[in-house]
Design a protein around this motif. Structure first.
Motif, mmCIF file in Angstrom:
data_model
loop_
_atom_site.group_PDB
_atom_site.id
_atom_site.type_symbol
_atom_site.label_atom_id
_atom_site.label_comp_id
_atom_site.label_asym_id
_atom_site.label_seq_id
_atom_site.Cartn_x
_atom_site.Cartn_y
_atom_site.Cartn_z
ATOM 1 N N UNK A 64 0.866 -1.197 -0.001
ATOM 2 C CA UNK A 64 -0.061 -0.024 -0.014
ATOM 3 C C UNK A 64 1.013 1.265 0.094
ATOM 4 N N UNK A 65 0.825 1.827 -1.299
ATOM 5 C CA UNK A 65 1.842 3.210 -1.207
ATOM 6 C C UNK A 65 1.108 4.381 -0.593
ATOM 7 N N UNK A 66 1.547 5.087 0.331
ATOM 8 C CA UNK A 66 1.139 6.210 1.070
ATOM 9 C C UNK A 66 1.841 7.527 0.878
ATOM 10 N N UNK A 67 3.036 7.371 0.316
ATOM 11 C CA UNK A 67 3.962 8.513 0.372
ATOM 12 C C UNK A 67 3.469 9.640 -0.294
ATOM 13 N N UNK A 68 2.490 9.691 -1.234
ATOM 14 C CA UNK A 68 2.187 10.736 -2.056
ATOM 15 C C UNK A 68 0.493 11.158 -1.420
ATOM 16 N N UNK A 69 0.311 10.683 -0.184
ATOM 17 C CA UNK A 69 -1.133 10.866 0.575
ATOM 18 C C UNK A 69 -0.605 11.639 1.961
ATOM 19 N N UNK A 70 -1.771 12.494 2.271
ATOM 20 C CA UNK A 70 -1.889 12.845 3.788
ATOM 21 C C UNK A 70 -2.589 11.833 4.203
ATOM 22 N N UNK A 71 -2.606 11.651 5.571
ATOM 23 C CA UNK A 71 -3.155 10.589 6.405
ATOM 24 C C UNK A 71 -3.940 11.622 7.630
ATOM 25 N N UNK A 72 -4.908 11.231 7.780
ATOM 26 C CA UNK A 72 -5.562 11.797 8.978
ATOM 27 C C UNK A 72 -6.330 10.577 9.755
ATOM 28 N N UNK A 73 -6.259 10.439 11.092
ATOM 29 C CA UNK A 73 -6.962 9.466 11.757
ATOM 30 C C UNK A 73 -7.486 10.124 13.037
ATOM 31 N N UNK A 74 -8.610 9.778 13.380
ATOM 32 C CA UNK A 74 -9.422 10.329 14.538
ATOM 33 C C UNK A 74 -10.102 9.250 15.149
ATOM 34 N N UNK A 75 -9.932 9.355 16.417
ATOM 35 C CA UNK A 75 -11.003 8.439 17.329
ATOM 36 C C UNK A 75 -12.240 9.058 17.730
ATOM 37 N N UNK A 76 -13.473 8.767 17.310
ATOM 38 C CA UNK A 76 -14.639 9.431 17.383
ATOM 39 C C UNK A 76 -14.911 9.560 19.072
ATOM 40 N N UNK A 77 -15.657 10.748 19.372
ATOM 41 C CA UNK A 77 -16.160 11.018 20.833
ATOM 42 C C UNK A 77 -15.236 11.316 21.744
ATOM 43 N N UNK A 78 -14.155 11.987 21.322
ATOM 44 C CA UNK A 78 -13.032 12.213 22.101
ATOM 45 C C UNK A 78 -12.366 11.090 23.040
ATOM 46 N N UNK A 79 -12.472 9.862 22.702
ATOM 47 C CA UNK A 79 -11.938 9.099 23.300
ATOM 48 C C UNK A 79 -10.338 8.599 22.778
ATOM 49 N N UNK A 80 -9.456 8.213 23.886
ATOM 50 C CA UNK A 80 -7.967 8.210 23.533
ATOM 51 C C UNK A 80 -7.682 6.518 23.603
ATOM 52 N N UNK A 81 -7.393 6.049 22.517
ATOM 53 C CA UNK A 81 -7.005 4.269 22.410
ATOM 54 C C UNK A 81 -5.470 4.457 22.985
ATOM 55 N N UNK A 82 -5.355 3.302 23.765
ATOM 56 C CA UNK A 82 -3.961 3.364 24.182
ATOM 57 C C UNK A 82 -3.391 1.860 24.185
ATOM 58 N N UNK A 83 -4.363 0.873 23.935
ATOM 59 C CA UNK A 83 -3.770 -0.378 23.674
ATOM 60 C C UNK A 83 -3.470 -0.992 22.455
ATOM 61 N N UNK A 84 -2.354 -1.532 22.295
ATOM 62 C CA UNK A 84 -1.897 -1.722 20.878
ATOM 63 C C UNK A 84 -2.848 -2.806 20.075
ATOM 64 N N UNK A 85 -4.116 -3.044 20.506
ATOM 65 C CA UNK A 85 -5.049 -3.921 19.977
ATOM 66 C C UNK A 85 -5.829 -2.937 18.871
#
Ligand code: TYD
Ligand code: MG
Length: 478
Positions: free
Chosen positions: A357-378
């Motif tokens: 999967x080539x992503x070098x020419x793409x901006x990447x945004x990631x958001x966890x909904x609801x203001x949650x914060x995910x801390x586990x590697x799962x």
């Protein structure tokens, strides 16, 4: 022999070594300096009398004898007092322990005063003496808030005071209060030290006096602490070491959800969270947070994946949103809210290296909904699924949840408490899970719940690509 004698007489019989101690981190220096080299804070060094060095003529004082006890013996369970707010009890480990001191930190306006007013009122209604001391607001303001919360009739004892000595003297009279809220520790002062209120020395001395009072009287004291821009509870870090528990109250200003976490807890777990919703009439407990975090669900849209997570002992489903878009910048952007940026980089690198999967020419945004914060590697697999889904413009199957840890080799590794995650997903109406292979024994669940086990991230990418109308190849080529 002569030289020895000369040196001997040059040393005074008894002397005190003076040291300069950083009030922020506790490092000691022999000279004063403006900046503490250990923690980088400015103007935190203050002079303290060091240890007494015994001279030759001085006999060391003899210590008092005390009895040593065996480890085996009657273990006393710490007596706990329920706060009347079960999400708060969950975080403290089952209620307030007698004589314990808790520090509650959080951004201004997040709802610390609201939460603690609700807790004191609940205790007062249960017939316990509870006291609310405000150093920031006038009694009338505190009353106004209580009225707004519908607690105007609770028998909470109020005061607007900042002198620790007066507070302790007043509270030592009469029946010992079960709960005392000090809002906030930064406004307290004691005349045993002569720096201004709010300085590290004052905060430490005030906290020390209050902690001594709590241990002596058996009252539980909650100290409210302000948080600095970088998320630290302002004032000396030593206060965090002095108290029994440090709780932080978090949330995004634009969201209704508030999450209470324990950063330290001598009497309970540190991985439990309490979830609240801020409403017009105060904080409401959220007993089933999964429903809350999924209520804004954009199912059926590319870039959205549901993660089956665990917070403490409680399973929690959260939605992960990704947007992968062609960039116009030389260095593409990677922005992430609610997840660890270095884990995002790792998952992107694995996608590039092992999954084509080539992503070098793409901006990447990631958001966890609801203001949650995910801390586990799962959360790795769910994040990867959201990213690939967005890139391929392929919506993920409705009713599917994702979990699993991704290793650098591209393998999907098993995670703890697989069964609990699947159960929560089934309970909330999901029909399938994409999970690591070693979650075996759970493949066919009653009620038609299906578990698709994947061994590597490449499997997942192939499955999602097959769903995509355009396909990854068409989008990434060129
Ligand atoms: P507060 O408890 O004063 O925050 P802190 O002590 O952490 O600074 O909460 C202030 C915010 O909460 C304020 O912006 C208004 C909001 N709020 C409600 O939405 N509903 C309520 O019932 C109350 C009391 C406050
Ligand atoms: Mg406040």
């Amino acid at each position: 022999m002569r030289t020895f004698r000369a040196i001997h007489t040059a040393i005074p019989m008894s002397r005190r070594t003076l040291t300069f101690v950083c009030q922020n981190c506790g490092a000691a220096f022999s000279r004063w300096q403006g900046k503490c080299e250990a923690c980088g804070e400015w103007n935190t060094l203050s002079e303290e009398g060091g240890e007494r060095v015994a001279g030759p003529g001085r006999k060391p004082a003899k210590g008092r004898l005390f009895a040593l006890e065996a480890l085996a013996g009657e273990a006393q369970n710490a007596p706990r007092l329920s706060s009347g707010i079960s999400e708060l009890d969950r975080v403290t480990g089952g209620g307030f322990v007698r004589g314990s001191v808790l520090l509650v930190g959080g951004d201004p306006g997040i709802g610390k005063s609201t939460l603690l007013m609700q807790a004191t009122a609940a205790l007062a209604r249960a017939g316990h003496r509870s006291v609310y001391i405000s150093g920031e607001e006038a009694v009338a303001q505190v009353r106004l808030r209580a009225e707004r919360l519908g607690l105007g009739d609770a028998a909470v004892e109020l005061a607007a005071e900042t002198a620790v000595a007066d507070i302790i003297a007043t509270l030592s009279e009469g029946k010992t209060p079960r709960l005392i809220v000090i809002d906030s520790i930064q406004t307290m002062w004691t005349d045993t030290v002569d720096s201004a209120p709010g300085t590290v020395t004052q905060v430490r001395a005030s906290a020390q006096a209050l902690i001594r009072f709590a241990k002596r009287s058996g009252a539980t004291i909650i100290l409210v602490g302000h948080v600095t821009k970088d998320g630290q509870i302002a004032g000396p870090r030593v206060v965090e070491h002095m108290v029994d528990a440090v709780l932080s109250f978090e949330g995004e200003g634009s969201h209704q959800f508030r999450i209470l976490r324990a950063a330290k807890n001598r009497f309970g777990p540190t991985d439990e969270i309490g979830v609240f919703e801020m409403t017009g009439s105060g904080l409401l407990e959220v007993a089933n947070p999964s429903e809350l975090f999924l209520s804004e669900r954009d199912l059926g849209r590319p870039g959205t994946a549901v993660f089956a997570g665990i917070e403490g002992t409680r399973p929690l489903l959260v939605e992960i949103q990704a947007l992968v878009a062609p960039t116009s910048l030389g260095t593409p952007r990677r922005a992430v809210v609610g997840w660890d940026p270095s884990r995002l980089s790792m998952v992107l690198a694995v996608l590039e290296t092992h999954c084509g999967v080539r992503l070098a020419a793409h901006d990447v945004y990631l958001n966890v909904a609801g203001g949650m914060r995910i801390q586990e590697p799962a959360g790795d697999v769910a994040a990867a699924a959201a990213l690939v889904s967005s890139l391929a413009n392929a919506p993920l199957p409705a009713g599917a949840v994702y979990f699993g840890e991704v290793s650098l080799s591209g393998a999907v590794r098993p995670v703890a408490q697989g069964a609990a995650r699947l159960k929560e997903a089934a309970k909330l109406g999901f029909s399938r899970a994409i999970a690591p292979e070693a979650g075996r024994g759970e493949t066919i669940e009653p009620g038609g719940f299906r578990v698709a086990e994947i061994a590597s991230l490449a499997n997942l990418v192939a499955d999602i690509a097959a769903l995509g109308r355009a396909g990854i190849a068409a989008k990434t080529d060129g």
